[in-house]
Design a protein around this motif. Sequence first.
Motif, PDB file in Angstrom:
ATOM      1  N   UNK A  15      45.440  30.683  59.060  1.00  0.00           N
ATOM      2  CA  UNK A  15      44.960  31.749  59.938  1.00  0.00           C
ATOM      3  C   UNK A  15      43.591  31.386  60.523  1.00  0.00           C
ATOM      4  N   UNK A  16      42.697  30.902  59.688  1.00  0.00           N
ATOM      5  CA  UNK A  16      41.359  30.531  60.159  1.00  0.00           C
ATOM      6  C   UNK A  16      41.429  29.370  61.147  1.00  0.00           C
ATOM      7  N   UNK A  17      42.253  28.376  60.861  1.00  0.00           N
ATOM      8  CA  UNK A  17      42.368  27.220  61.756  1.00  0.00           C
ATOM      9  C   UNK A  17      42.930  27.627  63.114  1.00  0.00           C
ATOM     10  N   UNK A  18      43.924  28.487  63.116  1.00  0.00           N
ATOM     11  CA  UNK A  18      44.498  28.950  64.391  1.00  0.00           C
ATOM     12  C   UNK A  18      43.479  29.763  65.188  1.00  0.00           C
ATOM     13  N   UNK A  19      42.708  30.593  64.513  1.00  0.00           N
ATOM     14  CA  UNK A  19      41.697  31.392  65.198  1.00  0.00           C
ATOM     15  C   UNK A  19      40.604  30.500  65.784  1.00  0.00           C
ATOM     16  N   UNK A  20      40.151  29.523  65.030  1.00  0.00           N
ATOM     17  CA  UNK A  20      39.120  28.595  65.519  1.00  0.00           C
ATOM     18  C   UNK A  20      39.661  27.759  66.673  1.00  0.00           C
ATOM     19  N   UNK A  21      40.917  27.295  66.553  1.00  0.00           N
ATOM     20  CA  UNK A  21      41.527  26.536  67.651  1.00  0.00           C
ATOM     21  C   UNK A  21      41.623  27.395  68.904  1.00  0.00           C
ATOM     22  N   UNK A  26      37.204  28.542  75.031  1.00  0.00           N
ATOM     23  CA  UNK A  26      35.955  27.988  75.552  1.00  0.00           C
ATOM     24  C   UNK A  26      36.243  26.925  76.609  1.00  0.00           C
ATOM     25  N   UNK A  27      37.211  26.067  76.335  1.00  0.00           N
ATOM     26  CA  UNK A  27      37.569  25.016  77.277  1.00  0.00           C
ATOM     27  C   UNK A  27      38.138  25.620  78.569  1.00  0.00           C
ATOM     28  N   UNK A  28      39.041  26.588  78.412  1.00  0.00           N
ATOM     29  CA  UNK A  28      39.602  27.236  79.608  1.00  0.00           C
ATOM     30  C   UNK A  28      38.517  27.956  80.398  1.00  0.00           C
ATOM     31  N   UNK A  29      37.610  28.620  79.701  1.00  0.00           N
ATOM     32  CA  UNK A  29      36.527  29.322  80.375  1.00  0.00           C
ATOM     33  C   UNK A  29      35.616  28.397  81.147  1.00  0.00           C
ATOM     34  N   UNK A  47      40.656  35.895  74.854  1.00  0.00           N
ATOM     35  CA  UNK A  47      42.097  35.645  74.925  1.00  0.00           C
ATOM     36  C   UNK A  47      42.486  34.539  73.939  1.00  0.00           C
ATOM     37  N   UNK A  48      41.702  33.474  73.884  1.00  0.00           N
ATOM     38  CA  UNK A  48      41.996  32.377  72.969  1.00  0.00           C
ATOM     39  C   UNK A  48      41.945  32.792  71.513  1.00  0.00           C
ATOM     40  N   UNK A  49      40.922  33.565  71.156  1.00  0.00           N
ATOM     41  CA  UNK A  49      40.796  34.016  69.764  1.00  0.00           C
ATOM     42  C   UNK A  49      41.959  34.935  69.405  1.00  0.00           C
ATOM     43  N   UNK A  50      42.284  35.866  70.289  1.00  0.00           N
ATOM     44  CA  UNK A  50      43.407  36.769  70.010  1.00  0.00           C
ATOM     45  C   UNK A  50      44.728  36.008  69.917  1.00  0.00           C
ATOM     46  N   UNK A  51      44.931  35.043  70.794  1.00  0.00           N
ATOM     47  CA  UNK A  51      46.147  34.231  70.733  1.00  0.00           C
ATOM     48  C   UNK A  51      46.189  33.428  69.429  1.00  0.00           C
ATOM     49  N   UNK A  72      48.349  32.671  64.021  1.00  0.00           N
ATOM     50  CA  UNK A  72      48.071  32.631  62.588  1.00  0.00           C
ATOM     51  C   UNK A  72      48.881  33.650  61.808  1.00  0.00           C
ATOM     52  N   UNK A  73      49.011  34.848  62.340  1.00  0.00           N
ATOM     53  CA  UNK A  73      49.810  35.887  61.677  1.00  0.00           C
ATOM     54  C   UNK A  73      51.284  35.492  61.686  1.00  0.00           C
ATOM     55  N   UNK A  74      51.763  34.937  62.812  1.00  0.00           N
ATOM     56  CA  UNK A  74      53.156  34.497  62.879  1.00  0.00           C
ATOM     57  C   UNK A  74      53.427  33.401  61.848  1.00  0.00           C
ATOM     58  N   UNK A  75      52.489  32.492  61.688  1.00  0.00           N
ATOM     59  CA  UNK A  75      52.641  31.445  60.671  1.00  0.00           C
ATOM     60  C   UNK A  75      52.659  32.023  59.269  1.00  0.00           C
TER      61      UNK A  75
END
Length: 87
Positions: free
Chosen positions: A34-40, A46-49, A61-65, A70-73
């Motif tokens: 979960x933490x890795x997906x949130x950080x990714x 940040x990159x898209x922005x 949007x990236x953090x929520x995605x 992470x929850x799905x995993x």
Amino acid sequence: MDKPEHSDNTEKNTKNDRSIWIMLGTVSAIGIEFAACTIAGFYLGTWLGSHLGNRQVWVLVGVLAGMVVGVAGAVGVIRRIMRESDE
């Protein structure tokens, strides 16, 4: 005086100890995933922005995605564990 046999208790304790470690490892793996997906998601946002503008929105949007992934995993891992415990 005969010594009581403790092999059944020892065997049960060993099995319980193993299952506790397995559960601990599973919970840790879910948290790390979960933490890795949130950080990714943060870094992707940040990159898209930086490329598309409006950085704050893309980071959100990236953090929520990342959290959704992470929850799905975590749900997938829990479902697998539930199936294995039913067998």
